[in-house]
Enzyme design. Structure first.
Site, PDB file in Angstrom:
ATOM      1  N   GLU A 127       0.860  -1.195   0.000  1.00  0.00           N
ATOM      2  CA  GLU A 127       0.000   0.000   0.000  1.00  0.00           C
ATOM      3  C   GLU A 127       0.894   1.242   0.000  1.00  0.00           C
ATOM      4  OE1 GLU A 127      -2.635  -0.306   3.341  1.00  0.00           O
ATOM      5  OE2 GLU A 127      -3.626  -2.105   2.509  1.00  0.00           O
ATOM      6  N   GLU A 363       9.154  -8.023  -3.672  1.00  0.00           N
ATOM      7  CA  GLU A 363       9.098  -9.314  -2.965  1.00  0.00           C
ATOM      8  C   GLU A 363      10.087  -9.343  -1.794  1.00  0.00           C
ATOM      9  OE1 GLU A 363       7.862 -12.639  -4.850  1.00  0.00           O
ATOM     10  OE2 GLU A 363       7.176 -11.644  -6.666  1.00  0.00           O
TER      11      GLU A 363
HETATM   12  C1  LIG Z   1       7.553  -2.742 -10.416  1.00  0.00           C
HETATM   13  C2  LIG Z   1       7.051  -3.163  -9.073  1.00  0.00           C
HETATM   14  C3  LIG Z   1       6.149  -4.226  -8.994  1.00  0.00           C
HETATM   15  C4  LIG Z   1       5.637  -4.619  -7.757  1.00  0.00           C
HETATM   16  N1  LIG Z   1       4.677  -5.610  -7.708  1.00  0.00           N
HETATM   17  C5  LIG Z   1       4.018  -5.842  -6.524  1.00  0.00           C
HETATM   18  C6  LIG Z   1       2.896  -6.735  -6.465  1.00  0.00           C
HETATM   19  O1  LIG Z   1       2.499  -7.370  -7.480  1.00  0.00           O
HETATM   20  N2  LIG Z   1       2.220  -6.880  -5.286  1.00  0.00           N
HETATM   21  C7  LIG Z   1       2.600  -6.204  -4.144  1.00  0.00           C
HETATM   22  O2  LIG Z   1       1.942  -6.358  -3.117  1.00  0.00           O
HETATM   23  N3  LIG Z   1       3.686  -5.363  -4.160  1.00  0.00           N
HETATM   24  C8  LIG Z   1       4.390  -5.165  -5.322  1.00  0.00           C
HETATM   25  N4  LIG Z   1       5.466  -4.299  -5.356  1.00  0.00           N
HETATM   26  C9  LIG Z   1       5.832  -3.583  -4.130  1.00  0.00           C
HETATM   27  C10 LIG Z   1       7.150  -4.048  -3.521  1.00  0.00           C
HETATM   28  O3  LIG Z   1       7.008  -5.330  -2.988  1.00  0.00           O
HETATM   29  C11 LIG Z   1       7.569  -2.983  -2.471  1.00  0.00           C
HETATM   30  O4  LIG Z   1       8.020  -1.858  -3.213  1.00  0.00           O
HETATM   31  C12 LIG Z   1       8.642  -3.493  -1.538  1.00  0.00           C
HETATM   32  O5  LIG Z   1       8.119  -4.447  -0.658  1.00  0.00           O
HETATM   33  C13 LIG Z   1       9.285  -2.373  -0.716  1.00  0.00           C
HETATM   34  O6  LIG Z   1       8.313  -1.575  -0.098  1.00  0.00           O
HETATM   35  P1  LIG Z   1       8.390   0.015  -0.261  1.00  0.00           P
HETATM   36  O7  LIG Z   1       8.544   0.326  -1.697  1.00  0.00           O
HETATM   37  O8  LIG Z   1       7.236   0.601   0.446  1.00  0.00           O
HETATM   38  O9  LIG Z   1       9.737   0.433   0.448  1.00  0.00           O
HETATM   39  P2  LIG Z   1       9.942   0.702   2.005  1.00  0.00           P
HETATM   40  O10 LIG Z   1       9.420  -0.424   2.808  1.00  0.00           O
HETATM   41  O11 LIG Z   1       9.458   2.070   2.351  1.00  0.00           O
HETATM   42  O12 LIG Z   1      11.533   0.665   2.115  1.00  0.00           O
HETATM   43  C14 LIG Z   1      12.369   1.789   1.789  1.00  0.00           C
HETATM   44  C15 LIG Z   1      13.807   1.435   2.220  1.00  0.00           C
HETATM   45  O13 LIG Z   1      13.846   1.200   3.634  1.00  0.00           O
HETATM   46  C16 LIG Z   1      14.404  -0.087   3.887  1.00  0.00           C
HETATM   47  N5  LIG Z   1      13.790  -0.651   5.098  1.00  0.00           N
HETATM   48  C17 LIG Z   1      12.479  -0.792   5.386  1.00  0.00           C
HETATM   49  N6  LIG Z   1      12.315  -1.375   6.576  1.00  0.00           N
HETATM   50  C18 LIG Z   1      13.563  -1.643   7.052  1.00  0.00           C
HETATM   51  C19 LIG Z   1      14.079  -2.256   8.241  1.00  0.00           C
HETATM   52  N7  LIG Z   1      13.263  -2.761   9.202  1.00  0.00           N
HETATM   53  N8  LIG Z   1      15.421  -2.326   8.393  1.00  0.00           N
HETATM   54  C20 LIG Z   1      16.252  -1.859   7.438  1.00  0.00           C
HETATM   55  N9  LIG Z   1      15.825  -1.264   6.285  1.00  0.00           N
HETATM   56  C21 LIG Z   1      14.506  -1.167   6.093  1.00  0.00           C
HETATM   57  C22 LIG Z   1      14.107  -0.891   2.638  1.00  0.00           C
HETATM   58  O14 LIG Z   1      14.975  -1.996   2.508  1.00  0.00           O
HETATM   59  C23 LIG Z   1      14.329   0.153   1.567  1.00  0.00           C
HETATM   60  O15 LIG Z   1      15.694   0.271   1.296  1.00  0.00           O
HETATM   61  C24 LIG Z   1       6.052  -3.942  -6.577  1.00  0.00           C
HETATM   62  C25 LIG Z   1       6.994  -2.905  -6.661  1.00  0.00           C
HETATM   63  C26 LIG Z   1       7.481  -2.506  -7.875  1.00  0.00           C
HETATM   64  C27 LIG Z   1       8.453  -1.353  -7.917  1.00  0.00           C
END
Ligand SMILES: Cc1cc2nc3c(=O)[nH]c(=O)nc-3n(C[C@H](O)[C@H](O)[C@H](O)COP(=O)(O)OP(=O)(O)OC[C@H]3O[C@@H](n4cnc5c(N)ncnc54)[C@H](O)[C@@H]3O)c2cc1C
Length: 386
Positions: A127, A363
């Site tokens: 989300e 993922e």
């Molecule tokens: C092209 C594309 C396709 C996708 N397809 C799907 C899909 O089909 N279904 C779906 O549900 N999602 C999908 N996603 C979403 C994807 O799984 C998320 O982008 C991913 O899980 C990371 O979440 P975020 O982008 O909110 O990053 P955030 O969680 O905000 O992370 C930002 C940074 O903070 C770091 N971070 C976060 N928490 C911690 C922690 N506890 N300790 C250390 N570092 C941390 C992360 O590693 C990252 O470097 C897709 C994303 C893209 C770009």
């Protein structure tokens, strides 16, 4: 230890290689240039049995083992990560979740249509405010007389614009935190399900990525996957399969980088000889071969454990972390070997470079994989600082 593939697995690999070369590679550049989600190619994937490889035949799948599935995904990943995304989402994130958590009725209703490609599915976990911290998701499921109604929004959902069925993860009771999460099988053919294409991506131009607004989306009583409180477990088990698939696809990128670089380096001449004869070029090729082989062995180990029905979350995370990081490095190195020619889409390495970037993000980011590995080894959960 036996590193030999069976005759059947070798045949599956060769067939996937032929299919990739004849059907996928040909279309990749134009599809990427035109930002075209290729439904005709999706139908061909389905006809090959590549949309439900691990689903038993009684539900319309190919009934293959995980190692074979990994071999197919590697080849498709070598061809085009946008196409590989279709296979990974449909097979691993959607079908594997229904297979593991669905009732017999749900399995017979959804799986044959997903395996045949008649329906596409999507996986709605992320989300706008909830990514790595998936359990904090805010989409709300409220009880009605006939089932549930969902309100909220999803972000970055692959195939969200084309899916007929969406796995939507929602909170049934915020006070229960992750114990209130549930996974719903949502029919996307309703007004309240509003996907919108996400544009201007760095790569995966030929993949469909959507944000989805959910406004009073109706879900029937029998359309929950598992029980209330199972939502997080459903998501994590699907990701165990999905991460394996992404890792296998990245082995394909590493292998494609090696193939393309060897081809180019043996043809391109500078200083009166093929650049492949320079030791510094061979050093780069050797680095890529090493990364491809190590990644493949990690994927095969995870696949072997899955096929034995043994715990494999740790080994899958190790494979995903290593293969995705390795594929990024290979794509970068392959462009270096191609020189200026690698900077335009005449050669696949340019697309590898752009498409691979997302694999350490989706993922579960590389940081999340390290936290899973660290937790398994130390017994300490470092997801949230103490
Ligand atoms: C092209 C594309 C396709 C996708 N397809 C799907 C899909 O089909 N279904 C779906 O549900 N999602 C999908 N996603 C979403 C994807 O799984 C998320 O982008 C991913 O899980 C990371 O979440 P975020 O982008 O909110 O990053 P955030 O969680 O905000 O992370 C930002 C940074 O903070 C770091 N971070 C976060 N928490 C911690 C922690 N506890 N300790 C250390 N570092 C941390 C992360 O590693 C990252 O470097 C897709 C994303 C893209 C770009």
């Amino acid at each position: 230890m036996d590193f030999d593939l069976t005759d059947e697995q070798q045949l599956i690999r060769e067939t996937a290689r032929d299919f990739t070369d004849k059907e996928i590679v040909e279309r990749s550049r134009e599809n990427a240039r035109n930002h075209h989600f290729d439904l005709e190619l999706v139908r061909k994937l389905a006809a090959q049995g590549y949309l439900g490889a691990i689903v038993p035949q009684e539900y319309g799948g190919a009934g293959l083992d995980y190692v074979s599935y990994g071999l197919i995904v590697e080849e498709i990943g070598r061809g085009d990560s946008a196409v590989r995304t279709v296979v990974s989402v449909q097979t691993s994130l959607v079908c594997s979740a229904i297979l593991k958590w669905g009732t017999e009725e749900q399995k017979h209703h959804y799986l044959p249509k997903l395996c045949s490609g008649e329906w596409l599915g999507c996986f709605g976990l992320t989300e706008p405010e909830s990514g790595s911290d998936a359990a904090s998701l805010r989409t709300r499921a409220t009880r009605t007389d006939s089932g549930w109604v969902l309100n909220g929004s999803k972000m970055w959902i692959s195939m969200g614009n084309h899916a007929k069925v969406a796995l939507i993860f929602a909170q049934t009771d915020p006070e229960l935190a992750h114990r209130g999460l549930a996974c719903f099988l949502v029919d996307t053919d309703q007004e309240g399900f509003q996907p919108q294409e996400i544009e201007h991506k760095m790569g995966l131009q030929a993949s469909d990525t959507a944000s989805i607004a959910l406004e009073d989306v109706h879900v029937g009583e029998g359309d929950m996957l598992g029980e209330i409180g199972d939502g997080f477990k459903v998501a994590m088990s699907a990701l165990d399969s999905g991460r394996y698939s992404v890792a296998a696809g990245c082995v394909g990128i590493c292998a494609g980088c090696v193939d393309e670089s060897v081809r180019y380096a043996t043809e391109r001449e500078q200083f009166g000889r093929p650049i492949a004869s320079f030791q510094l070029i061979q050093s780069m090729i050797a680095d890529m071969v090493l990364k491809a082989d190590a990644s493949r062995l990690l994927v095969w180990r995870a696949g072997f454990l899955k096929d034995k029905g043994r715990p494999n979350t740790l080994e899958t995370s190790i494979a995903k972390l290593h293969a995705t990081e390795a594929a990024q490095e290979c794509a970068n190195t392959a462009i270096q070997i191609h020189g200026g020619a690698g900077y335009v889409d005449d050669h696949p390495v340019e697309r590898y470079f752009r498409d691979v970037r997302v694999t350490t993000l989706y993922e579960g980011t590389s940081q999340i994989q390290k936290l899973i590995i660290g937790r398994a080894k130390t017994g300490i959960n470092a997801f949230v600082p103490a």
